[in-house]
Motif scaffolding. Structure first.
Motif, PDB file in Angstrom:
ATOM      1  N   PRO A  34       0.834  -1.212   0.000  1.00  0.00           N
ATOM      2  CA  PRO A  34       0.000   0.000   0.000  1.00  0.00           C
ATOM      3  C   PRO A  34       0.865   1.257   0.000  1.00  0.00           C
ATOM      4  N   SER A  83       0.383   5.726  -5.242  1.00  0.00           N
ATOM      5  CA  SER A  83      -0.424   5.725  -4.007  1.00  0.00           C
ATOM      6  C   SER A  83      -1.446   4.597  -4.016  1.00  0.00           C
ATOM      7  N   LYS A 112      -3.761   1.478  -3.243  1.00  0.00           N
ATOM      8  CA  LYS A 112      -4.544   1.089  -2.082  1.00  0.00           C
ATOM      9  C   LYS A 112      -4.947  -0.385  -2.213  1.00  0.00           C
TER      10      LYS A 112
END
Length: 114
Positions: free
Chosen positions: A13, A83, A85
């Protein structure tokens, strides 16, 4: 028309990953290329698309994190994913749409997990 994708794999993550896809065969120069994804138990959804003139469209869930680009001379499309997730975990599919005919590449797995 064949679409060959590369990239994908396991990433933590917050990390980044880049997917690339090369199209070969016969298709119109004016076309739409893009990426879709399908998570387990969910329908396939649009991630991002880009026209041959460079107009882009993104799913709200990836805006500001993912960037799609293409090289018309090489008939390639790339997806830079930043970034990341856990909810970005899915099989990602390359797509080329030429005058209403859609072509799909084999999916590539992206797993975001620590």
């Amino acid at each position: 028309v064949q679409l060959q994708a590369s990239g994908g794999g396991l990433v933590q993550p917050g990390g980044s990953q880049r997917l690339s896809c090369a199209a070969s065969g016969s298709f119109f120069r004016s076309n739409l290329m893009g990426w879709y994804r399908q998570a387990p138990g969910k329908q396939r959804e649009l991630v991002a698309t880009i026209t041959s003139s460079g107009y882009t469209n993104y799913a709200d869930s990836v805006k500001g994190r993912f960037t799609i680009s293409r090289d018309n001379a090489k008939s390639t499309v790339s997806l830079q994913m930043n970034s990341l997730k856990p909810e970005d975990t899915a099989v990602y599919y390359c797509n080329l749409n030429s005058y209403g005919i859609a072509y799909w590449g084999k999916g590539t797995q992206v797993t975001v997990s620590s």
